[in-house]
Design a protein around this motif. Structure first.
Motif, PDB file in Angstrom:
ATOM      1  N   VAL A  91     -34.060 -55.815  12.373  1.00 40.41           N
ATOM      2  CA  VAL A  91     -34.965 -54.741  12.766  1.00 40.41           C
ATOM      3  C   VAL A  91     -35.882 -55.242  13.883  1.00 40.41           C
ATOM      4  N   GLY A  92     -36.074 -54.395  14.924  1.00 37.30           N
ATOM      5  CA  GLY A  92     -36.983 -54.727  16.014  1.00 37.30           C
ATOM      6  C   GLY A  92     -36.411 -55.630  17.082  1.00 37.30           C
ATOM      7  N   VAL A  93     -35.113 -55.909  17.022  1.00 35.54           N
ATOM      8  CA  VAL A  93     -34.462 -56.776  18.004  1.00 35.54           C
ATOM      9  C   VAL A  93     -33.537 -55.921  18.872  1.00 35.54           C
ATOM     10  N   LEU A  94     -33.577 -56.116  20.179  1.00 35.46           N
ATOM     11  CA  LEU A  94     -32.757 -55.344  21.107  1.00 35.46           C
ATOM     12  C   LEU A  94     -31.311 -55.848  21.094  1.00 35.46           C
ATOM     13  N   TYR A  95     -30.372 -54.924  20.883  1.00 36.39           N
ATOM     14  CA  TYR A  95     -28.943 -55.228  20.893  1.00 36.39           C
ATOM     15  C   TYR A  95     -28.265 -54.411  21.980  1.00 36.39           C
ATOM     16  N   THR A  96     -27.210 -54.967  22.570  1.00 31.31           N
ATOM     17  CA  THR A  96     -26.344 -54.249  23.498  1.00 31.31           C
ATOM     18  C   THR A  96     -25.004 -54.055  22.804  1.00 31.31           C
ATOM     19  N   ILE A  97     -24.543 -52.812  22.772  1.00 29.21           N
ATOM     20  CA  ILE A  97     -23.275 -52.489  22.118  1.00 29.21           C
ATOM     21  C   ILE A  97     -22.311 -51.991  23.179  1.00 29.21           C
ATOM     22  N   THR A  98     -21.153 -52.647  23.265  1.00 32.30           N
ATOM     23  CA  THR A  98     -20.111 -52.262  24.210  1.00 32.30           C
ATOM     24  C   THR A  98     -18.889 -51.828  23.408  1.00 32.30           C
ATOM     25  N   VAL A  99     -18.352 -50.662  23.753  1.00 34.25           N
ATOM     26  CA  VAL A  99     -17.234 -50.072  23.019  1.00 34.25           C
ATOM     27  C   VAL A  99     -16.002 -50.056  23.914  1.00 34.25           C
ATOM     28  N   HIS A 100     -14.882 -50.585  23.390  1.00 32.98           N
ATOM     29  CA  HIS A 100     -13.595 -50.570  24.095  1.00 32.98           C
ATOM     30  C   HIS A 100     -12.541 -49.947  23.187  1.00 32.98           C
ATOM     31  N   SER A 153     -15.649 -48.179  27.436  1.00 31.98           N
ATOM     32  CA  SER A 153     -15.807 -46.753  27.220  1.00 31.98           C
ATOM     33  C   SER A 153     -17.282 -46.389  27.248  1.00 31.98           C
ATOM     34  N   THR A 154     -18.087 -47.207  26.589  1.00 29.71           N
ATOM     35  CA  THR A 154     -19.522 -46.944  26.488  1.00 29.71           C
ATOM     36  C   THR A 154     -20.265 -48.256  26.318  1.00 29.71           C
ATOM     37  N   THR A 155     -21.394 -48.381  26.987  1.00 29.87           N
ATOM     38  CA  THR A 155     -22.310 -49.501  26.764  1.00 29.87           C
ATOM     39  C   THR A 155     -23.700 -48.904  26.584  1.00 29.87           C
ATOM     40  N   LEU A 156     -24.371 -49.329  25.521  1.00 32.80           N
ATOM     41  CA  LEU A 156     -25.715 -48.816  25.267  1.00 32.80           C
ATOM     42  C   LEU A 156     -26.569 -49.882  24.624  1.00 32.80           C
ATOM     43  N   GLU A 157     -27.868 -49.645  24.620  1.00 32.89           N
ATOM     44  CA  GLU A 157     -28.804 -50.575  24.000  1.00 32.89           C
ATOM     45  C   GLU A 157     -29.422 -49.926  22.778  1.00 32.89           C
ATOM     46  N   LEU A 158     -29.705 -50.748  21.774  1.00 33.62           N
ATOM     47  CA  LEU A 158     -30.235 -50.260  20.509  1.00 33.62           C
ATOM     48  C   LEU A 158     -31.239 -51.272  19.965  1.00 33.62           C
ATOM     49  N   THR A 159     -32.381 -50.779  19.526  1.00 32.20           N
ATOM     50  CA  THR A 159     -33.348 -51.583  18.790  1.00 32.20           C
ATOM     51  C   THR A 159     -33.514 -50.920  17.427  1.00 32.20           C
ATOM     52  N   PRO A 160     -32.834 -51.447  16.393  1.00 25.66           N
ATOM     53  CA  PRO A 160     -32.892 -50.799  15.081  1.00 25.66           C
ATOM     54  C   PRO A 160     -34.299 -50.819  14.480  1.00 25.66           C
ATOM     55  N   ASP A 161     -34.626 -49.743  13.778  1.00 24.79           N
ATOM     56  CA  ASP A 161     -35.851 -49.727  12.998  1.00 24.79           C
ATOM     57  C   ASP A 161     -35.470 -49.637  11.522  1.00 24.79           C
ATOM     58  N   ILE A 162     -36.440 -49.709  10.661  1.00 26.69           N
ATOM     59  CA  ILE A 162     -36.188 -49.790   9.224  1.00 26.69           C
ATOM     60  C   ILE A 162     -35.552 -48.505   8.688  1.00 26.69           C
ATOM     61  N   GLU A 163     -35.713 -47.378   9.391  1.00 24.25           N
ATOM     62  CA  GLU A 163     -35.199 -46.106   8.913  1.00 24.25           C
ATOM     63  C   GLU A 163     -33.771 -45.823   9.376  1.00 24.25           C
ATOM     64  N   LEU A 164     -33.263 -46.579  10.337  1.00 25.36           N
ATOM     65  CA  LEU A 164     -31.928 -46.320  10.883  1.00 25.36           C
ATOM     66  C   LEU A 164     -30.848 -46.736   9.895  1.00 25.36           C
ATOM     67  N   ASN A 165     -29.971 -45.800   9.537  1.00 26.44           N
ATOM     68  CA  ASN A 165     -28.848 -46.087   8.646  1.00 26.44           C
ATOM     69  C   ASN A 165     -27.503 -45.898   9.338  1.00 26.44           C
ATOM     70  N   LYS A 166     -27.458 -44.951  10.290  1.00 27.47           N
ATOM     71  CA  LYS A 166     -26.196 -44.633  10.944  1.00 27.47           C
ATOM     72  C   LYS A 166     -26.457 -44.347  12.415  1.00 27.47           C
ATOM     73  N   MET A 167     -25.562 -44.867  13.255  1.00 31.35           N
ATOM     74  CA  MET A 167     -25.642 -44.631  14.685  1.00 31.35           C
ATOM     75  C   MET A 167     -24.351 -43.987  15.121  1.00 31.35           C
ATOM     76  N   ILE A 168     -24.444 -42.913  15.883  1.00 27.90           N
ATOM     77  CA  ILE A 168     -23.262 -42.195  16.371  1.00 27.90           C
ATOM     78  C   ILE A 168     -23.143 -42.434  17.870  1.00 27.90           C
ATOM     79  N   ILE A 169     -21.943 -42.885  18.281  1.00 22.31           N
ATOM     80  CA  ILE A 169     -21.662 -43.148  19.696  1.00 22.31           C
ATOM     81  C   ILE A 169     -20.528 -42.224  20.109  1.00 22.31           C
ATOM     82  N   GLU A 170     -20.778 -41.389  21.104  1.00 22.39           N
ATOM     83  CA  GLU A 170     -19.735 -40.496  21.621  1.00 22.39           C
ATOM     84  C   GLU A 170     -19.060 -41.165  22.809  1.00 22.39           C
ATOM     85  N   VAL A 171     -17.718 -41.124  22.799  1.00 22.15           N
ATOM     86  CA  VAL A 171     -16.936 -41.685  23.906  1.00 22.15           C
ATOM     87  C   VAL A 171     -15.991 -40.619  24.439  1.00 22.15           C
TER      88      VAL A 171
END
Length: 137
Positions: A83-92, A118-136
């Motif tokens: 939680v609180g750490v910046l992540y980069t997610i790359t989807v192929h 297909s997609t590259t995005l950045e995410l900083t999870p918080d304590i309430e995040l349970n699911k992330m949806i990525i559209e490609v």
């Protein structure tokens, strides 16, 4: 008896004087479901590359990491993120069904198409995040 009372008083004093923010600096991690939404191909699997440069807190740190995952038939993957750490997610897109299959050197060239993510995005999870949806596309 005075010594015991003095020790108890000292412990209460030390505990009372501790900084409450220090307790908040615990590095929390969260299990998050990443869901890929692809309106064109229901059979497609995806390779997820999750990286972070890490983050330094007051007296703790999250080290830089790189994780690779393959989505399941439902185009989902579970990952444990801090939680609180910046992540980069790359989807192929991939034809691999597991990381072991992806890294099998004889098949790797055929299984991964990584010309462009297909997609590259950045995410900083918080304590309430349970699911992330990525559209490609």
């Amino acid at each position: 008896m005075r010594n015991i009372v003095a020790i108890i008083m000292f412990l209460l004093l030390v505990n009372g004087c501790s900084n409450p923010k220090e307790k908040e600096l615990d590095i929390k991690s969260k299990n998050i479901t990443i869901q890929i939404v692809d309106h064109q191909n229901n059979e497609q699997r995806y390779s997820l590359k999750i990286t972070t440069n890490g983050k330094a807190f007051k007296d703790k740190a999250v080290l830089p990491i790189e994780k690779k995952l393959i989505t399941n038939k439902q185009k989902q993957a579970q990952v444990n993120l801090n939680v609180g750490v910046l992540y980069t997610i790359t989807v192929h897109k991939t034809n691999a069904r597991s990381i072991q299959e992806l890294y099998n050197k004889t098949k790797a060239v055929q299984l991964v198409v990584e010309e462009a993510p297909s997609t590259t995005l950045e995410l900083t999870p918080d304590i309430e995040l349970n699911k992330m949806i990525i559209e490609v596309d």
